[in-house]
Design an enzyme around this catalytic site. Structure first.
Site, short mmCIF file in Angstrom:
data_model
loop_
_atom_site.label_atom_id
_atom_site.label_comp_id
_atom_site.label_asym_id
_atom_site.label_seq_id
_atom_site.Cartn_x
_atom_site.Cartn_y
_atom_site.Cartn_z
N TYR A 143 0.90 -1.22 -0.10
CA TYR A 143 -0.14 0.06 0.16
C TYR A 143 0.77 1.13 -0.08
CZ TYR A 143 -4.13 -2.99 1.11
OH TYR A 143 -4.93 -3.93 1.14
N ASP A 223 -3.42 -18.21 1.84
CA ASP A 223 -4.66 -18.76 1.20
C ASP A 223 -5.05 -19.90 2.27
OD1 ASP A 223 -2.05 -20.25 0.81
OD2 ASP A 223 -2.66 -20.80 -1.21
#
Ligand code: NAD
Length: 356
Positions: A143, A223
């Site tokens: 970010y 995941d």
């Protein structure tokens, strides 16, 4: 008598009502534990714009810097929505975190026994217990990394995930210390099978772990973590992760609890200073009506006692009081179910105080 200076930013909308309810709880804790809390109000967001023309006045930063911890309600509302980006109330949130150097975001997700029905997961999963804390890096990673567009035959764009050793070290300390205050386990969530930055996280976190041998450390790919959070959330205590994975997983974890009005959060740094606020916004649709749920704000005060003021017992005291009030069947409108006793913001706060 022990004394603490607490900066208080009510902010906008329901922020005003819920912060006031939480301050009554804090006052009661002060009496019970013989501690003096010197609170000082500071302006942030729309309230600051109305009074000074800007969302984050210098005076507010000064008051926060002079305090041991900060309580924040929430900011924003339709009144300021037409202002340009840099002048909007929400801009103050990033600004204040930056000004105070708060790089770690702590977001607990807990399913209360009395609110189990609000959890979207199966009973058999919820009954094992859901009580975890996501520790998310807040000021680095993709970010904030280098990004851009490249114009060649086909236009492309890139963002960069990058962390240095010091950024990882400091948040690893936060996670291990948090685990010590909880059930003593840290799960580092990453993508070390693919990403080099994740491999650096593993190396550094392994190294810091040597200083916290009483805490268990495990590793999990992101995941798999996304899956395990809904399959068996009881396996998690502290989930340590980078900015982007933390952004996603903390929302997933909060959904599991089923109620936005119940979830506190903290933004902290290494020296125990922190800012404590609910995860929800200023809820302009219900502001000023005495119907907002103050429990996320009250539980934020509990987090402040635990992480910034070293008052773990008092924090647990508040958490138990909240559980008792829920067990007795009291509910604000957002968590109301048939057969329960509906109460307003103020009364909910008073009920928690009465159980302390
Ligand atoms: P919101 O969280 O304020 O509200 C979403 C929904 O949840 C609304 O229906 C609201 O009534 C309800 N809700 C939220 N908190 C509640 C509580 N304690 N009790 C009962 N119901 C509650 O999100 P939004 O509507 O998207 O945003 C409203 C304003 O808040 C916007 O200006 C937004 O920018 C701002 N905001 C601020 C923060 C912050 O201060 N940290 C965070 C998110 C949004």
């Amino acid at each position: 008598m022990k004394e603490f200076n607490i900066a208080v930013m009510h902010g906008d909308g329901i922020g005003v009502e819920i912060v006031n309810a939480s301050l009554e709880v804090l006052e009661k804790i002060g009496e019970k534990y013989n501690v003096k809390f010197n609170t000082k109000n500071a302006l942030l967001g729309g309230a600051a714009i109305d009074a000074t023309g800007i969302p984050l006045p210098e005076e507010t930063i000064k008051i926060c810097k002079e305090s041991d911890a900060v309580i924040l309600g929430s900011v924003g509302g339709p009144k300021w929505d037409s202002l340009p980006g840099a002048k909007r109330p929400e801009k103050a949130l990033l600004g204040i975190r930056e000004a105070l150097g708060l790089y770690a975001n702590l977001r607990p997700a807990k399913v209360y026994e009395a609110l189990k029905d609000a959890c979207p997961l199966k009973d058999s999963i919820v009954n094992e217990g859901v009580d975890l804390l996501v520790v998310r890096e807040l000021t680095g990673g993709i970010y904030f990394g280098e990004r851009g567009r490249v114009k060649k035959d086909v236009d492309s764009a890139y963002d960069t995930e990058s962390y240095d050793v010091n950024e990882i070290k400091r948040i690893a300390h936060v996670a291990f210390k948090s685990a010590r205050q909880r059930r003593g386990k840290v799960t580092l969530v990453d993508k070390a099978n693919v990403l080099e930055s994740s491999r650096l996280w593993r190396e550094v976190v392994n190294e810091i772990h040597k200083e916290y041998t009483d805490v268990e450390l495990e590793f999990m790919y992101v995941d798999n973590a996304a899956m395990q959070l809904v399959r068996k959330p009881s396996q998690f205590d502290v989930v340590l992760t980078n900015n982007i994975f933390g952004d996603i997983l903390s929302d997933e974890a909060s959904m599991i609890t089923g109620s936005i009005g119940m979830l506190p959060s903290a933004s902290v740094r290494e020296d125990s200073f922190g800012m404590y606020e609910p995860i929800h916004g200023s809820a302009p649709d219900i502001a000023g009506k005495d119907i907002a749920n103050p429990l996320a704000q009250i539980l934020s005060v509990a987090m402040m006692l635990r992480y910034s003021l070293d008052m773990k017992e008092a924090a647990e005291d508040i958490e138990r009081a909240v559980e008792k009030v829920l067990k007795d069947g009291y509910r604000t409108a957002d968590i109301y179910a048939e057969g329960m006793k509906k109460v307003g913001t103020k009364e909910m706060g008073e009920l928690v105080v009465s159980k302390l």
